[in-house]
Design an enzyme around this catalytic site. Structure first.
Site, PDB file in Angstrom:
ATOM      1  N   GLU A 388      -9.043  -1.830 -19.606  1.00 56.60           N
ATOM      2  CA  GLU A 388      -9.540  -1.567 -18.258  1.00 56.60           C
ATOM      3  C   GLU A 388     -10.405  -2.716 -17.788  1.00 56.60           C
ATOM      4  O   GLU A 388     -10.385  -3.114 -16.620  1.00 56.60           O
ATOM      5  CB  GLU A 388     -10.355  -0.255 -18.241  1.00 56.60           C
ATOM      6  CG  GLU A 388     -10.749   0.231 -16.862  1.00 56.60           C
ATOM      7  CD  GLU A 388     -12.146  -0.225 -16.415  1.00 56.60           C
ATOM      8  OE1 GLU A 388     -12.566   0.182 -15.319  1.00 56.60           O
ATOM      9  OE2 GLU A 388     -12.823  -0.978 -17.145  1.00 56.60           O
ATOM     10  N   SER A 592      -5.005   1.543  22.102  1.00 57.08           N
ATOM     11  CA  SER A 592      -5.371   2.954  22.201  1.00 57.08           C
ATOM     12  C   SER A 592      -5.239   3.636  20.852  1.00 57.08           C
ATOM     13  O   SER A 592      -4.311   3.339  20.088  1.00 57.08           O
ATOM     14  CB  SER A 592      -4.469   3.650  23.223  1.00 57.08           C
ATOM     15  OG  SER A 592      -4.510   5.043  23.026  1.00 57.08           O
ATOM     16  N   ASP A 630       4.803  22.521  -4.363  1.00 60.53           N
ATOM     17  CA  ASP A 630       5.386  21.197  -4.109  1.00 60.53           C
ATOM     18  C   ASP A 630       4.839  20.622  -2.809  1.00 60.53           C
ATOM     19  O   ASP A 630       4.509  19.435  -2.729  1.00 60.53           O
ATOM     20  CB  ASP A 630       6.913  21.277  -4.047  1.00 60.53           C
ATOM     21  CG  ASP A 630       7.549  21.268  -5.431  1.00 60.53           C
ATOM     22  OD1 ASP A 630       6.802  21.232  -6.431  1.00 60.53           O
ATOM     23  OD2 ASP A 630       8.789  21.290  -5.509  1.00 60.53           O
ATOM     24  N   HIS A 653      -1.505   3.128  -0.122  1.00 63.27           N
ATOM     25  CA  HIS A 653      -2.034   4.347   0.502  1.00 63.27           C
ATOM     26  C   HIS A 653      -2.548   3.961   1.887  1.00 63.27           C
ATOM     27  O   HIS A 653      -3.373   3.066   2.013  1.00 63.27           O
ATOM     28  CB  HIS A 653      -3.167   4.896  -0.367  1.00 63.27           C
ATOM     29  CG  HIS A 653      -3.447   6.348  -0.173  1.00 63.27           C
ATOM     30  ND1 HIS A 653      -3.825   6.882   1.038  1.00 63.27           N
ATOM     31  CD2 HIS A 653      -3.411   7.392  -1.039  1.00 63.27           C
ATOM     32  CE1 HIS A 653      -4.022   8.192   0.901  1.00 63.27           C
ATOM     33  NE2 HIS A 653      -3.764   8.524  -0.351  1.00 63.27           N
TER      34      HIS A 653
END
Lengths: 714, 714
Positions: A388, A592, A630, A653
């Site tokens: 890590e 906008s 689900d 994401h």
């Protein structure tokens, strides 16, 4: 088989079910809390006595030991999963250091080669000296320029307000505020030929606290190790997008992702003061104990010439994740993951072993339940990640290796890095759909604080860190990065969360904790200062373990989609406010946010309707339950855009990404945020505002598409 | 509710079940086959009488009529789904044409402005003249160079063997062999400033057949319309990756995907002969009826100067998909899709209405079953796509709009473009896991050929087109592109297939069929020549509809994973053979396919084990059935790499992609194939072979990862 399936008895009221089950599970911890040291036996005894840097034999031995014990605890399977990844170590025969040089190039001062080793560890070998992993090699010489924290805004100030050009110079910055890799990137972009980082007492000393071993402050000879990559989620720099297996194609070092092109080195403040006091400009006071107000110290004279001597080597090295499983009784193809890393810079007293102990204890606890006939509805996966510290490498490679399975099957990922970084209260960062579960769960856990008997963790936390004016609840933050959840949340769109005990942010200004990534991160610093009763670690274990057990065993997934709607609205408002700092441009370029708010409104209605459907769901019908689950599970996946964010293909994401300016921090609507960043100084404003509009469009589409996944499926 | 759930009665033997259910379904068609014209009433009467180009009012009217009829047939819901996409039309006041010009620039010959309209359609308005949609505007003048089919190899031959440079010249190529967009791309890459395409009798005349209306050959005044984009799966050129809705950000035309930068125009061969006979070099014979052997005609003299006059306009235009649904009884969140386009270049007698009729008839048939109480296990979605002719735009925008839902829920996509392109036998292109289902199904369908009473479609097909020496079964080919399945299969990884009646490839050399994309594609050409009894169309309807019904209503998904294993092995062998043409380089650069074969072996074992598990599955357990079905459904998804193929971000399937040199053709292991292509002429062989190795590594990983999805889920 003993029947412990509470959810089948108590499936009417979901909250009621949680209460009962949490209570049951938490008791398993509470019983053991009478002997706190026994609760974490492997933590105190076995796993923090020796350095276990990623890629070393000792870290492999710990992996083997963990595998053996997890099998003994009763997991269905435990496997070692190796990868061959790029790591970086100091050259043992040529140490790294920084010199002050005179006009003839003679080294008139050299920084220290190692930290003074703490008492009791004098005979330990294989302590790696402080270094910046993945630094380029080199011996650049040049004028030294101080650039505060090395943040984007610090370089802007230097260049724009003070007209100081660092091209060809060496910069020195203090640690803190942002991820060190971002400092290095900023220095490179500014043209520096080397960068030195130091721990300033202003940032790394708590008031009225002694340096270790008399207190938990960082001694003047201590320095912060750490990688200085800009991976943007790529994992192993040589195999971006794919697991680093024997057959995997590897890029050359020149083409590796995120490797700095300049030498980088960390120093302690005893060394730093020698550099700083010899610089032109403001001389820092000698009293290093007090917090230095160094904000005005940007900009230097260049009387000081330094030489960096960096010989750190990159090398492809085998690492090992340990992966344990409990097969789900009813839905073996649904995965709930608890993962934390095992590799440490030295002993890992806090980082990561305080977290690894939580994983270990959760495995032991689950094993006990298994032996009584319990088996969770869904599969639980426990992970002890490697490397890590070298860029979230072990966890990312495993995510890459299992990407197809995780995409279809992963319900949630709970992270278990350091369990404690302060003595004040709980800190939780998680996806919005986990907020309610975290609140429900912490109401069932006892406060670990002295004098708070009968007070819940929730109340204790709430009292110390109330969210904001507009919501009366404990603060939960966005996930940023800097730990192993990144690939799971940001790349794959798996609901994720982390929890730890933290400091009081209002009064304690340092990043993480003073001894972070130094040799002084020992078991004793936890035992003596951070958590002598081990109750705080226990509380964190109850939160992390409780989340895993509830996510794995609830008939209906305890994800609250309404909370996501609330968060989306807040993020949309906040990004709109940022844009509205440029009212004229917004008008001129017809920018906008209506489409985004409209999408958020769709999402809000769909979320409310979904939760209403859940009320009337026929829970006796396994297909109907699966279909609803689900929908809940795949919601987070719906925010993933396979095209990724601009220039960051592995950050996919659309709602959350690590900040482009600080990997540790989470940014909401990062595509829009980055398009707006520093837009007033854009060379081509029209093009820049077009990009803002494009990003708004992508965000609106994504939120709208996510809302569609919440509506009845046909 | 009437019980027609065969699968619940006959769930012991999967093959037995298929036989029975297929038979039941197919009977619905067979009963109607006594009156074939009644079987396709909407085809003969309503939908081929008027031109219905995408974006025109007539095509909207047809959409409304289809919506109305689908509702009447009894679908649960039917909606119009609009998008605003870039289309391209000739300028009505400035027609497109090509001129031969003399040395003063006078136009001494002009190509015709329209096709002679067939008898019976003289009073029809709104027939768009032949044009190349999305051509750049312009009036380039220059020498004319003939480049055979305009294939990559044709340009190589011209440039490398004949040393002819087309930079700044206009090229003329014949239609056929490859997708016209690839010809345009090749011409642009070669530096041409315009490109003319013509239909050569060598390619567009069948032997011993008269031109329409006396036969089905293309008249000399006919020409092939068609788009000349290089979208590589992007859909609407201005909104790549996202649906073209009102709020969606649109790129400028300059940044649009795949738009040619040079003028392009199609001509018939009466016009072509006037250009060709005036060129230097070999003069073509005047007998246009016979097949011209023009392969030696590559390379010209440049005595002929031509001018292109192209005024075609791009404009953002509203299009309409019609989407109808039958909600699944047990698994409404599993989608089986039957989609085909509605828009036609003119009447669409073959393309697409012979296919749209099949969709319509399948809806009608399903509606009848619904009225008897039947409801499929899974949701069926019927789609009438718009703007297929402009780059698969309607289907791609809907796939983008619904990408999150489709990713999680789509079981299969069956395409319904032109149902007939010849009179010989069946042609099927599909994903390997559908092979077995296609064989099983066609054994239950009657041959439509005269004199084959009592012979199955399978036998009839098998006799006419046996696969290869190594397999005694009818040939099934890889999916390429050129129709609406592309986004579903290549971008999203949804199992897909198409079926149509076709010509005898051994004796009929022309591409598609002679009148393809001309005004002569009328209903009458089908009724008089292609399928007077309508039995061939009925057989195609039975195949397409049968696939949909079996995929939607079988308890266990009828996907055969073993077939995928077989195909992967064949593809691996074939790509290895291609590489082995360079044995020295393979040795020098250490190129090995071992990892790929090892992954294929893993996949083969996992596939076999999965099918064994299916034998012993407890079919009374709905969760276990769902879990196995999920494994079967998501297999195709496992071949998707979100990073896409090099330079083609929307082609994400690692096993299949449209060929980089011919969009119509499917290429297996396209990443490796493209890396190997023309590698002997690479400027940097080491780098080129490194890319081969990287692509092998990606393919091996992907196949291995797909194999993992087939193993027991925990």
């Amino acid at each position: 088989v003993v029947q412990l399936r509470h959810q089948e008895l108590l499936c009417i009221n979901i909250t009621y079910f949680f209460l009962n089950f949490s209570f049951f599970f938490i008791k398993c911890f509470i019983i053991k809390s009478k002997k706190p040291k026994v609760t974490f036996p492997t933590y105190s005894g076995k796993f923090t006595q020796l350095p276990h840097l990623a890629g070393t034999e000792q870290n492999l031995r710990y992996a083997e030991q963990i595998k053996k014990e997890w099998m003994e605890f009763g997991l269905d399977s435990v496997e070692m999963v190796p990868y061959d990844v790029l790591l970086s170590y100091p050259n043992k025969s040529e140490p790294n250091y920084i010199s002050i040089i005179d006009q003839l190039g003679n080294e008139v001062f050299n920084t220290s080669l190692a930290e003074p080793v703490p008492e009791g560890y004098e005979n330990v070998s294989n302590i790696v000296p402080p270094y910046s992993a993945f630094s380029a090699k080199g011996q650049p010489e040049g004028d030294l320029v101080y650039v505060n924290y090395g943040r984007t805004e610090d370089f802007f100030q230097l260049q724009r307000e003070m007209n100081i050009n660092v091209t060809g110079k060496i910069v020195i910055v203090r640690y803190g505020k942002i991820f060190r890799g971002n400092k290095v990137k900023n220095a490179m972009l500014a043209g520096a030929k080397g960068i030195i980082m130091f721990s300033d007492p202003a940032d790394y000393w708590a008031a009225d606290v002694q340096p270790y071993p008399d207190g938990w402050n960082l001694p003047g000879g201590g320095a912060q190790r750490g990688n200085v990559l800009n991976l943007n989620g790529a994992g192993d720099p040589l195999t971006p997008g794919y697991p680093a297996k024997d057959y995997t194609y590897r890029f050359s070092l020149e083409d590796g992702v995120g490797l700095p092109k300049i030498p980088v080195h960390p120093i302690g403040f005893h060394d730093a003061v020698n550099l700083l006091k010899n610089m032109g400009g403001q001389i820092p006071p000698n009293n290093w104990k007090g917090a230095l107000n160094v904000s005005y110290r940007i900009g230097p004279g260049f009387e000081l010439k330094v030489r960096m001597n960096i010989h750190t080597d990159n090398q492809v090295t085998r690492i090992y994740n340990v992966i344990g499983r409990i097969r789900g009784a009813l839905e073996p193809d649904r995965y709930v993951i608890l993962g934390g890393h095992r590799d440490a810079w030295v002993f890992g007293g806090i980082d990561p072993m305080s977290g690894a102990a939580v994983v270990h204890e959760t495995v032991r606890s689950a094993g006990k339940l298994l032996s009584k006939g319990w088996r969770p509805r869904r599969t639980i996966i426990f992970a002890s990640w490697d490397a890590e510290e070298f860029g979230l490498v072990g966890s990312t490679e495993w995510a890459e290796d299992n990407t197809k399975l995780l995409q279809e099957r992963a319900v949630a990922y709970i992270n278990a890095d350091s369990a404690i970084e302060g003595m004040y209260t709980l800190r939780v960062d998680c996806t919005p759909s986990l907020h309610t579960l975290v609140y429900d769960l912490t109401k069932q856990i006892a406060s670990p604080e002295d004098g708070e008997e009968g007070v819940s963790l929730y109340e204790s936390w709430h009292k110390r860190d109330n969210w904001t004016n507009d919501r009366d609840a404990p603060r939960i933050s966005k996930l940023g990065s800097g730990s192993d959840f990144e690939a799971y949340f940001i790349r794959l769109g798996i609901a994720a969360g982390r929890a730890r005990y933290t400091k009081n942010k209002k009064t304690e200004r340092y990043s993480s904790y003073p001894v972070y990534h130094s040799v002084y991160e020992t078991f004793e610093i936890v035992e003596k200062f951070y958590d002598p009763s081990f109750k705080r670690l226990q509380a964190v274990a109850q939160v992390r373990g409780g989340l895993i057990f509830l996510l794995a065993d609830s008939q209906l997934l305890p994800l609250d989609v309404n909370q996501y709607a609330d968060s989306l609205r807040k993020y949309a408002q906040s990004i709109t406010q940022l844009a509205q700092k440029h009212p004229e441009e917004m008008k001129m370029y017809e920018v906008s946010f209506d489409s985004l708010f409209s999408a958020v409104e769709n999402f809000t209605v769909a979320a409310r309707d979904l939760h209403e459907c859940l009320q009337t769901l026929d829970r006796a019908d396994p297909l109907q339950v699966r279909i609803m689950n689900d929908q809940l599970m795949y919601l987070e996946r719906a925010f993933i855009d396979p095209l990724g964010l601009p220039g960051r293909p592995f950050y996919r994401h659309v709602i959350f990404a690590p900040s482009s300016h600080n990997k540790y921090a989470g940014e909401s609507f990062p595509g829009i945020y980055d398009a707006l960043f520093d837009i007033q100084n854009s060379a081509d404003p029209e093009k820049a505002w077009e990009e803002v509009k494009r990003q708004i469009s992508i965000a609106a589409f994504t939120v709208h598409a996510a809302a569609m996944t919440l509506t009845p499926p046909a």
